[in-house]
Design an enzyme around this catalytic site. Structure first.
Site, PDB file in Angstrom:
ATOM      1  N   ASP A 153      -8.346  -1.523   1.436  1.00  0.00           N
ATOM      2  CA  ASP A 153      -9.183  -0.095   1.751  1.00  0.00           C
ATOM      3  C   ASP A 153      -9.342   0.448   0.334  1.00  0.00           C
ATOM      4  OD1 ASP A 153      -8.278  -0.555   4.343  1.00  0.00           O
ATOM      5  OD2 ASP A 153      -6.647   0.494   4.486  1.00  0.00           O
ATOM      6  N   GLY A 182       0.762  -1.197   0.091  1.00  0.00           N
ATOM      7  CA  GLY A 182       0.016   0.123   0.014  1.00  0.00           C
ATOM      8  C   GLY A 182       0.849   1.330   0.009  1.00  0.00           C
ATOM      9  N   HIS A 205      -9.939  -7.763  11.241  1.00  0.00           N
ATOM     10  CA  HIS A 205      -8.744  -8.489  10.637  1.00  0.00           C
ATOM     11  C   HIS A 205      -9.672  -9.770   9.843  1.00  0.00           C
ATOM     12  CE1 HIS A 205      -6.528  -6.167  12.977  1.00  0.00           C
ATOM     13  NE2 HIS A 205      -5.463  -6.206  12.179  1.00  0.00           N
TER      14      HIS A 205
HETATM   15  O1  F6P Z   1      -4.665  -0.895   5.338  1.00  0.00           O
HETATM   16  C1  F6P Z   1      -5.245  -2.102   5.777  1.00  0.00           C
HETATM   17  C2  F6P Z   1      -5.745  -2.276   7.133  1.00  0.00           C
HETATM   18  O2  F6P Z   1      -6.207  -3.357   7.118  1.00  0.00           O
HETATM   19  C3  F6P Z   1      -6.567  -1.163   7.545  1.00  0.00           C
HETATM   20  O3  F6P Z   1      -8.063  -1.125   7.157  1.00  0.00           O
HETATM   21  C4  F6P Z   1      -6.448  -1.163   9.061  1.00  0.00           C
HETATM   22  O4  F6P Z   1      -6.722  -0.030   9.660  1.00  0.00           O
HETATM   23  C5  F6P Z   1      -5.066  -1.815   9.182  1.00  0.00           C
HETATM   24  O5  F6P Z   1      -4.551  -2.162   8.045  1.00  0.00           O
HETATM   25  C6  F6P Z   1      -5.012  -2.643  10.559  1.00  0.00           C
HETATM   26  O6  F6P Z   1      -3.500  -2.818  10.365  1.00  0.00           O
HETATM   27  P1  F6P Z   1      -2.806  -3.810  11.627  1.00  0.00           P
HETATM   28  O7  F6P Z   1      -2.397  -5.112  10.772  1.00  0.00           O
HETATM   29  O8  F6P Z   1      -1.673  -3.121  12.099  1.00  0.00           O
HETATM   30  O9  F6P Z   1      -3.833  -3.987  12.367  1.00  0.00           O
END
Ligand code: F6P
Length: 371
Positions: free
Chosen positions: A149, A124, A292
């Site tokens: 996203d 990303g 997740h």
């Molecule tokens: O950017 C992808 C994403 O899944 C977001 O939607 C979310 O805020 C973030 O990653 C969460 O990431 P992590 O793996 O650090 O919990």
């Protein structure tokens, strides 16, 4: 040997997204069919940054066998991380404070030591920005956009989004059933960071009555009014989808704190919305956080295909001599855009777009207008 390439590396960075393994397979096969060697770097760039901490110096040999039958699997077989940006590596000082150190020269040296001629970085905004920095410091780099996203600007679509929306829709469908049985409000919190794409698309597809997105600061009075109006019409339940980055008109982003070297963790808004709606309407409310769950699971066929197309296009980019570009979907084709511009602007939901207009026509409330 095309363009002095005999060996390439692929890395997957940031939050995983369904379709990553399809990219890895596609890159591997397209490169091997050109006679190139392919390695995967473990956990973003960590494999090369910290080779002693990994088997085989942090590199995975991506043979044809290694990528056999992986396109339908979620996750990434080479691992990922959203910690420890090598271009701004958090380094502890004697006084216990941290400063960010640019370790890209050291990292690029490791690419050369391993005989790697080019990098395909799949990620990303974070990983693509790192990729651009490495390109500007002399490494041959092609970027592949990835995010559930859907917030990357220079490509019409990223793989992972369709799977996330599909799964969120299925979950909301199920929540509809139990919300109906109990006559409750169910608030569903979904990922998306500072963009409301997942909330908008899954909420609309599943028939939500309220959708809160980061693009529209919200007030819960109009949502409560929509719920009361439904009640008067005999519908005793309501579904409200909330993007994790949604912000109340008079409040702040809901966060769960931040670890050094990582982006701030969003979350918690769903519970607040559910509690407030219960207070405003007197109706029993529940909150479900999909979180997740939206990132795991098998990619849809659309995301697999996009991953396969992006992977092969990245290899073709190297073959024709491109450098410092990102592959991008510009229907019906995959094209190349400069890496430098790929992450400058976030793609958010256009409020005057057809999807939003349709949502308003359907009577979905966004917390900005009384029903
Ligand atoms: O950017 C992808 C994403 O899944 C977001 O939607 C979310 O805020 C973030 O990653 C969460 O990431 P992590 O793996 O650090 O919990």
């Amino acid at each position: 040997m095309f363009n002095n390439i005999s060996k390439i590396a692929i890395s997957t960075g940031g939050g995983d997204a369904p379709g990553l393994n399809a990219v890895i397979r596609s890159v591997t096969l397209a490169a091997r069919n050109r006679g190139w060697d392919v390695v995967g770097i473990r956990d973003g760039f960590n494999g090369l940054m910290f080779p002693d901490e990994y088997p085989h110096g942090g590199l995975v040999d991506l043979s044809r066998e290694a990528v056999r039958g992986i396109s339908h699997l979620g996750g990434t077989i080479i691992g990922s991380t959203n910690k420890g940006n090598p271009t701004a590596y958090p380094t502890e000082q004697e006084d216990g404070s941290f400063v960010e150190v640019d370790r890209s020269e050291e990292l690029i040296g490791r690419f050369h030591d391993a005989g790697i001629d080019a990098l395909i970085t799949v990620g990303g905004d974070g990983s693509l920005t790192i990729g651009n920095h490495l390109f500007q410091n002399g490494l041959r780099v092609i970027g592949v956009p990835k995010t559930i996203d859907n917030d990357l600007d220079k490509t019409t679509a990223t793989f992972g989004f369709d799977t996330a929306v599909d799964f969120a829709t299925e979950c909301i469908d199920r929540l509809f059933v139990t919300a109906t049985s109990h006559g409750r409000i169910i608030v569903v919190e979904v990922m998306g960071r500072y963009a409301g794409w997942i909330a908008l698309h899954s909420g609309m597809a599943a028939g939500a009555h309220g959708i809160l997105i980061p693009e529209i600061p919200y007030d819960l009075e109009p949502i409560a009014a929509t719920i009361r109006q439904r009640e008067e019409r005999g519908a005793k339940f309501s579904i409200v989808v909330v993007a994790e980055g949604a912000v109340p008109i008079d409040g702040e982003l809901s966060t769960k704190g931040q670890t050094i070297g990582q982006a701030v963790q969003l979350g918690g808004i769903g519970t607040k919305v559910a509690q407030r709606l219960e207070a405003l309407t007197g109706k029993e409310s529940r909150c479900v956080v999909l979180g997740h769950l939206l990132r795991g699971g098998p990619p849809t066929s659309l995301d697999r295909l996009l991953g396969l197309r992006f992977g092969a296009a990245a290899v073709r980019a190297l073959e024709i001599g491109h450098n410092g570009v990102m592959v991008a979907l510009d229907p019906p084709n995959v094209t190349y855009v400069p890496l430098v511009g790929a992450t400058q602007r976030m793609k958010t939901v256009p409020l005057d777009g057809d999807t939003m207009t349709t949502a308003r026509d359907l009577g979905i409330n966004f917390g900005d207008q009384m029903p």
